[in-house]
Design a protein around this motif. Sequence first.
Motif: not given
Lengths: 304, 244
Positions: A214-222, A304
């Motif tokens: 989900i973090m990847r999906l919403v564009g959380a940083s590396k 990522v």
Amino acid sequence: MRFAFIVSETLSGIRRNLSMVISVVLVTFISLTFVGSAGLLQMQINQMKGYWYDRVEVAIFLCNDTSTAASCAGGAVTDSQREAIEAQLESQQASAYVESYEHESQDQALELFQDQYANLDMAESVTADQLPESFRVSLVNAEQYEVVNEMFSGMPGVEVVSDQRELLESLFSLMNIASVIAIALAVIMLITAILLIATTIRLSAFSRRRETGIMRLVGASKTMIQLPFLAEGVVAAMLGAAMASIATWAIAKFFIADWLASEYPQTGFISSTEALWLIPLLFVIALILAAASSMLTLRRYLKV
Amino acid sequence: MIRFEDVTKVYDTTSRPALDGVTTEIERGEFVFLVGPSGSGKSTFIRLVQREEKASSGTVYVSGRDVARLSSWRVPHLRRDLGVVFQDFRLLPNKNVFANVAFAMQVLGKRRGLINQAIPEVLKTVGLEDKAHRFPHELSGGEQQRVAIARAVVNSPAILLADEPTGNLDPETSWGIMEVLDKIHQNGTTVVMATHDHEIVNTMRRRVVELHEGQVMRDEAEAGYQPADATAQLQSRLRKTEVN
């Protein structure tokens, strides 16, 4: 917010993965304790080298009444023989090798002997004329013992020329072997630790794959995605390093400074304060450990 | 907003490409159905927009940027512009509705005050304002999908990508989801929805891009969708039943 979030993610990761984290802590602890012990051994070797090399290098023992060596057939050293030896020490020829020398009389020898072996009953019964008088010679270069040996061995009144370094060298090489073994064990354990940290991060990443997905999906940083896992490894390794630091200090304090030093009072031992210098080293190793294993893992399992 | 220029995607060289020379453009504020049978390349289309995959050849532009050329640390910025909803909801089972949606904001480092303000609003948009403290297992499928939509749009992305969002839902619940998506579209978000639910497509009358074996077969405004294969299969099955 961001920082607090990363901290809480790290803590929840540790909680979920507790048994793995504990194993990382323990393996790091043991391996770094080996590193610390090897460090203590090396420090002790240096300490003793410094201590002894300044004091004893070559001792020219002179004949006394009880000498049995062939060169002492003529009985105890005479004044003229002693002067000849001293003149030889002062000579142009010897000055290239001899840094300084001191004469040690039988009385001084007795004093030193009683000092060093104060805890032995025998020390009381030894008398001055049982001990040899000697010239204590320190060399410009300790390696040139052979030249000095040849120069003085044949002289009348000289019982034996001994390189006292030799006695120490064998002790030092023993200690060196011990520290090599400690380092070898430490390296094996460190490799284990790296693999274990990598496995821990991998397991942790797997158990939190929903969250990271989900973090990847919403564009959380590396950083946001990977830092909690990295921190998990670092925290575990740092705990291990802290325990290893305490262990190393304890060895230095209770084993070396307290126990060994009271058993062998004449030897210079490192103090527990000196052992504190090893602690930053242990933490740096732990940090490198965690970083290396994270490199192995994060790129593969937390893209990522 | 989204532009595909002769995009081909090959996953494995031995089989046919998942997308084969696709060229199309989706404008800002459009609502587009991406239709076609399973394996026609709908999901690949969406994954290419997200930059989950890179095109084997051709170029994908999202908001004017060639996504294949984004450096890995810029990819998250691209994804902040995209909201994504899946058939399987992908909620965190140990977090309640509020926390599930909040998670999408927390991981972007949003302030607590902003989170507490934005979530009731977005829950209202999806019609879950009174279920903020329920856990996913306490919700129906339709409600879970609404949570997923809320999470996808809470950071106000310019584009909402929905990959078969009604695939797991019964028709009536599906309509509820469509209403939510329509409302989000009304608010100015570009919506791309992959589906093979012809009933929904036929009723909504939006632009339809039909994919077949990785190629664009049809691209029409305000169109419907008759899944050829499915109809043929259904008809043949019905014929067999009649014979028996």
